[in-house]
Design a protein around this motif. Structure first.
Motif, PDB file in Angstrom:
ATOM      1  N   THR A 178       0.853  -1.185   0.000  1.00  0.00           N
ATOM      2  CA  THR A 178       0.000   0.000   0.000  1.00  0.00           C
ATOM      3  C   THR A 178       0.891   1.237   0.000  1.00  0.00           C
ATOM      4  O   THR A 178       1.716   1.401   0.907  1.00  0.00           O
ATOM      5  CB  THR A 178      -0.914   0.029   1.236  1.00  0.00           C
ATOM      6  N   PRO A 179       0.752   2.116  -0.996  1.00  0.00           N
ATOM      7  CA  PRO A 179       1.596   3.321  -1.034  1.00  0.00           C
ATOM      8  C   PRO A 179       1.384   4.196   0.198  1.00  0.00           C
ATOM      9  O   PRO A 179       0.257   4.378   0.661  1.00  0.00           O
ATOM     10  CB  PRO A 179       1.112   4.044  -2.303  1.00  0.00           C
ATOM     11  N   ILE A 180       2.479   4.706   0.735  1.00  0.00           N
ATOM     12  CA  ILE A 180       2.402   5.612   1.879  1.00  0.00           C
ATOM     13  C   ILE A 180       1.841   6.962   1.447  1.00  0.00           C
ATOM     14  O   ILE A 180       1.079   7.595   2.168  1.00  0.00           O
ATOM     15  CB  ILE A 180       3.795   5.780   2.515  1.00  0.00           C
ATOM     16  N   ASP A 181       2.191   7.406   0.243  1.00  0.00           N
ATOM     17  CA  ASP A 181       1.716   8.677  -0.301  1.00  0.00           C
ATOM     18  C   ASP A 181       0.253   8.534  -0.719  1.00  0.00           C
ATOM     19  O   ASP A 181      -0.078   7.799  -1.645  1.00  0.00           O
ATOM     20  CB  ASP A 181       2.574   9.074  -1.504  1.00  0.00           C
ATOM     21  N   SER A 182      -0.627   9.253  -0.064  1.00  0.00           N
ATOM     22  CA  SER A 182      -2.061   9.156  -0.358  1.00  0.00           C
ATOM     23  C   SER A 182      -2.425   9.818  -1.686  1.00  0.00           C
ATOM     24  O   SER A 182      -3.539   9.643  -2.181  1.00  0.00           O
ATOM     25  CB  SER A 182      -2.879   9.797   0.775  1.00  0.00           C
ATOM     26  N   ASN A 183      -1.512  10.579  -2.270  1.00  0.00           N
ATOM     27  CA  ASN A 183      -1.792  11.275  -3.530  1.00  0.00           C
ATOM     28  C   ASN A 183      -1.457  10.435  -4.754  1.00  0.00           C
ATOM     29  O   ASN A 183      -1.693  10.857  -5.882  1.00  0.00           O
ATOM     30  CB  ASN A 183      -1.005  12.588  -3.602  1.00  0.00           C
ATOM     31  N   THR A 184      -0.912   9.254  -4.554  1.00  0.00           N
ATOM     32  CA  THR A 184      -0.566   8.414  -5.689  1.00  0.00           C
ATOM     33  C   THR A 184      -1.816   7.891  -6.380  1.00  0.00           C
ATOM     34  O   THR A 184      -2.883   7.780  -5.766  1.00  0.00           O
ATOM     35  CB  THR A 184       0.311   7.214  -5.246  1.00  0.00           C
ATOM     36  N   GLU A 185      -1.690   7.562  -7.671  1.00  0.00           N
ATOM     37  CA  GLU A 185      -2.822   7.032  -8.430  1.00  0.00           C
ATOM     38  C   GLU A 185      -3.067   5.557  -8.106  1.00  0.00           C
ATOM     39  O   GLU A 185      -4.104   5.006  -8.457  1.00  0.00           O
ATOM     40  CB  GLU A 185      -2.558   7.183  -9.930  1.00  0.00           C
ATOM     41  N   ILE A 186      -2.126   4.932  -7.445  1.00  0.00           N
ATOM     42  CA  ILE A 186      -2.223   3.509  -7.124  1.00  0.00           C
ATOM     43  C   ILE A 186      -2.785   3.324  -5.719  1.00  0.00           C
ATOM     44  O   ILE A 186      -2.292   3.912  -4.757  1.00  0.00           O
ATOM     45  CB  ILE A 186      -0.849   2.831  -7.232  1.00  0.00           C
ATOM     46  N   LYS A 187      -3.800   2.484  -5.607  1.00  0.00           N
ATOM     47  CA  LYS A 187      -4.399   2.186  -4.306  1.00  0.00           C
ATOM     48  C   LYS A 187      -3.654   1.050  -3.616  1.00  0.00           C
ATOM     49  O   LYS A 187      -3.219   1.178  -2.461  1.00  0.00           O
ATOM     50  CB  LYS A 187      -5.872   1.821  -4.482  1.00  0.00           C
ATOM     51  N   THR A 188      -3.504  -0.064  -4.290  1.00  0.00           N
ATOM     52  CA  THR A 188      -2.769  -1.209  -3.751  1.00  0.00           C
ATOM     53  C   THR A 188      -2.087  -1.980  -4.880  1.00  0.00           C
ATOM     54  O   THR A 188      -2.485  -1.891  -6.035  1.00  0.00           O
ATOM     55  CB  THR A 188      -3.688  -2.209  -3.001  1.00  0.00           C
ATOM     56  N   VAL A 189      -1.079  -2.736  -4.501  1.00  0.00           N
ATOM     57  CA  VAL A 189      -0.433  -3.672  -5.412  1.00  0.00           C
ATOM     58  C   VAL A 189      -0.310  -5.006  -4.693  1.00  0.00           C
ATOM     59  O   VAL A 189       0.167  -5.072  -3.557  1.00  0.00           O
ATOM     60  CB  VAL A 189       0.972  -3.198  -5.841  1.00  0.00           C
ATOM     61  N   LEU A 190      -0.774  -6.075  -5.337  1.00  0.00           N
ATOM     62  CA  LEU A 190      -0.622  -7.429  -4.812  1.00  0.00           C
ATOM     63  C   LEU A 190       0.413  -8.157  -5.649  1.00  0.00           C
ATOM     64  O   LEU A 190       0.334  -8.159  -6.878  1.00  0.00           O
ATOM     65  CB  LEU A 190      -1.951  -8.187  -4.886  1.00  0.00           C
ATOM     66  N   LEU A 191       1.373  -8.762  -4.994  1.00  0.00           N
ATOM     67  CA  LEU A 191       2.368  -9.571  -5.686  1.00  0.00           C
ATOM     68  C   LEU A 191       2.195 -11.021  -5.256  1.00  0.00           C
ATOM     69  O   LEU A 191       2.276 -11.338  -4.063  1.00  0.00           O
ATOM     70  CB  LEU A 191       3.785  -9.097  -5.345  1.00  0.00           C
ATOM     71  N   GLY A 192       1.929 -11.898  -6.219  1.00  0.00           N
ATOM     72  CA  GLY A 192       1.841 -13.325  -5.961  1.00  0.00           C
ATOM     73  C   GLY A 192       3.172 -13.967  -6.270  1.00  0.00           C
ATOM     74  O   GLY A 192       3.673 -13.862  -7.394  1.00  0.00           O
ATOM     75  N   ILE A 193       3.769 -14.629  -5.295  1.00  0.00           N
ATOM     76  CA  ILE A 193       5.121 -15.163  -5.424  1.00  0.00           C
ATOM     77  C   ILE A 193       5.106 -16.680  -5.283  1.00  0.00           C
ATOM     78  O   ILE A 193       4.514 -17.222  -4.340  1.00  0.00           O
ATOM     79  CB  ILE A 193       6.034 -14.548  -4.340  1.00  0.00           C
ATOM     80  N   ASP A 194       5.738 -17.362  -6.228  1.00  0.00           N
ATOM     81  CA  ASP A 194       5.871 -18.809  -6.159  1.00  0.00           C
ATOM     82  C   ASP A 194       6.755 -19.142  -4.957  1.00  0.00           C
ATOM     83  O   ASP A 194       7.925 -18.761  -4.902  1.00  0.00           O
ATOM     84  CB  ASP A 194       6.512 -19.337  -7.450  1.00  0.00           C
ATOM     85  N   ALA A 195       6.180 -19.844  -3.987  1.00  0.00           N
ATOM     86  CA  ALA A 195       6.886 -20.102  -2.731  1.00  0.00           C
ATOM     87  C   ALA A 195       8.136 -20.944  -2.917  1.00  0.00           C
ATOM     88  O   ALA A 195       9.077 -20.862  -2.116  1.00  0.00           O
ATOM     89  CB  ALA A 195       5.938 -20.780  -1.735  1.00  0.00           C
ATOM     90  N   GLN A 196       8.177 -21.769  -3.977  1.00  0.00           N
ATOM     91  CA  GLN A 196       9.334 -22.640  -4.198  1.00  0.00           C
ATOM     92  C   GLN A 196      10.433 -21.941  -4.992  1.00  0.00           C
ATOM     93  O   GLN A 196      11.603 -21.936  -4.585  1.00  0.00           O
ATOM     94  CB  GLN A 196       8.920 -23.916  -4.920  1.00  0.00           C
ATOM     95  N   THR A 197      10.078 -21.336  -6.122  1.00  0.00           N
ATOM     96  CA  THR A 197      11.090 -20.736  -6.991  1.00  0.00           C
ATOM     97  C   THR A 197      11.450 -19.308  -6.577  1.00  0.00           C
ATOM     98  O   THR A 197      12.485 -18.793  -6.984  1.00  0.00           O
ATOM     99  CB  THR A 197      10.602 -20.698  -8.449  1.00  0.00           C
ATOM    100  N   LYS A 198      10.561 -18.664  -5.806  1.00  0.00           N
ATOM    101  CA  LYS A 198      10.723 -17.261  -5.418  1.00  0.00           C
ATOM    102  C   LYS A 198      10.667 -16.327  -6.640  1.00  0.00           C
ATOM    103  O   LYS A 198      11.262 -15.255  -6.655  1.00  0.00           O
ATOM    104  CB  LYS A 198      12.026 -17.038  -4.644  1.00  0.00           C
ATOM    105  N   HIS A 199       9.929 -16.760  -7.661  1.00  0.00           N
ATOM    106  CA  HIS A 199       9.681 -15.923  -8.831  1.00  0.00           C
ATOM    107  C   HIS A 199       8.290 -15.303  -8.717  1.00  0.00           C
ATOM    108  O   HIS A 199       7.383 -15.920  -8.158  1.00  0.00           O
ATOM    109  CB  HIS A 199       9.755 -16.749 -10.126  1.00  0.00           C
ATOM    110  N   ILE A 200       8.122 -14.111  -9.282  1.00  0.00           N
ATOM    111  CA  ILE A 200       6.809 -13.475  -9.283  1.00  0.00           C
ATOM    112  C   ILE A 200       5.906 -14.196 -10.281  1.00  0.00           C
ATOM    113  O   ILE A 200       6.275 -14.389 -11.443  1.00  0.00           O
ATOM    114  CB  ILE A 200       6.915 -11.982  -9.628  1.00  0.00           C
ATOM    115  N   TYR A 201       4.728 -14.595  -9.816  1.00  0.00           N
ATOM    116  CA  TYR A 201       3.753 -15.270 -10.663  1.00  0.00           C
ATOM    117  C   TYR A 201       2.660 -14.322 -11.127  1.00  0.00           C
ATOM    118  O   TYR A 201       2.186 -14.398 -12.264  1.00  0.00           O
ATOM    119  CB  TYR A 201       3.127 -16.440  -9.900  1.00  0.00           C
ATOM    120  N   LYS A 202       2.282 -13.397 -10.258  1.00  0.00           N
ATOM    121  CA  LYS A 202       1.176 -12.497 -10.613  1.00  0.00           C
ATOM    122  C   LYS A 202       1.354 -11.146  -9.942  1.00  0.00           C
ATOM    123  O   LYS A 202       1.842 -11.051  -8.805  1.00  0.00           O
ATOM    124  CB  LYS A 202      -0.170 -13.109 -10.203  1.00  0.00           C
ATOM    125  N   LEU A 203       0.975 -10.088 -10.669  1.00  0.00           N
ATOM    126  CA  LEU A 203       0.936  -8.735 -10.128  1.00  0.00           C
ATOM    127  C   LEU A 203      -0.462  -8.173 -10.368  1.00  0.00           C
ATOM    128  O   LEU A 203      -0.961  -8.229 -11.488  1.00  0.00           O
ATOM    129  CB  LEU A 203       1.989  -7.849 -10.797  1.00  0.00           C
TER     130      LEU A 203
END
Length: 215
Positions: free
Chosen positions: A145-170
């Motif tokens: 969650t961005p600390i700056d309340s003026n940003t256009e982004i509300k939230t970002v979810l990162l889905g991470i493969d627990a085994q490979t430690k690669h990003i699977y989904k944003l």
């Protein structure tokens, strides 16, 4: 113009102390992903992108791919191509026979390919989110969650493969209700790359009659 993407619920009921622990755990996982990825000479990602806004009756789906090496990248997305050579961004749109050359905008809120694994390091609160099983893989989500309340982004979810430690989904949710989801189909590392892959050849496009503008 290509959006420079690319592309998580905090457990408030657990309490402030436990939230702090979850925040540390979330950032530790992101740091592990970052260190893993930084060990590669280059990365090739084939992905699916979905942009949705229910109120605007908008839903767009497309496939794309990106090759990254350090800060440099080559992105194919929405029928256009974007190249960053470490200094400037070149956006090539064959449909319009146009090339736009721009300096990097460090204040851009969007998550560009070269920022995808580093943007979280500053300006965000972190939370440990849900664990999902996808095709036998354990995907751990982290919410930013961005600390700056003026940003256009509300939230970002990162889905991470627990085994490979690669990003699977944003999953990026904007304050205007637009949700951008990037799902990784293929993740390859240390591929043989042409020495000119991240070099913009102006003559190539001039010979084709492309209109080249510099902003």
């Amino acid at each position: 113009m290509i959006k420079k993407y690319i592309l998580f619920i905090a457990l408030f009921a657990v309490g402030i102390t436990s939230y702090g622990q979850n925040s540390d755990k979330a950032k530790a996982l992101l740091d592990e992903v970052y260190n893993k990825v930084k060990s590669y000479d280059n990365i090739y990602i084939d992905f699916k992108s979905t942009i949705e806004n229910t109120e605007a009756d908008l839903k767009q789906e497309t496939n794309g791919n990106v090759t990254l090496s350090g800060e440099k990248y080559l992105l194919d997305y929405f029928g256009a191509q974007q190249l960053f050579d470490g200094k400037k961004v070149y956006t090539i749109v064959p449909e319009n026979e146009e090339v736009t050359i721009e300096d990097v905008n460090e204040d851009d809120d969007n998550v560009s390919p070269s920022k995808m694994l580093t943007f979280y390091k500053t300006g965000h609160n972190y939370a440990w989110d849900i664990l999902q099983t996808v095709g036998g893989r354990k995907i751990q989500y982290v919410k930013l969650t961005p600390i700056d309340s003026n940003t256009e982004i509300k939230t970002v979810l990162l889905g991470i493969d627990a085994q490979t430690k690669h990003i699977y989904k944003l999953i990026q949710t904007g304050n205007n209700g637009t949700k951008t989801t990037i799902t990784v189909n293929t993740f390859k590392t240390n591929q043989p790359l042409s020495s000119t892959l991240f070099t913009f050849n102006a003559k190539k496009y001039e010979d084709k009659g492309y209109y080249i503008t510099t902003n």
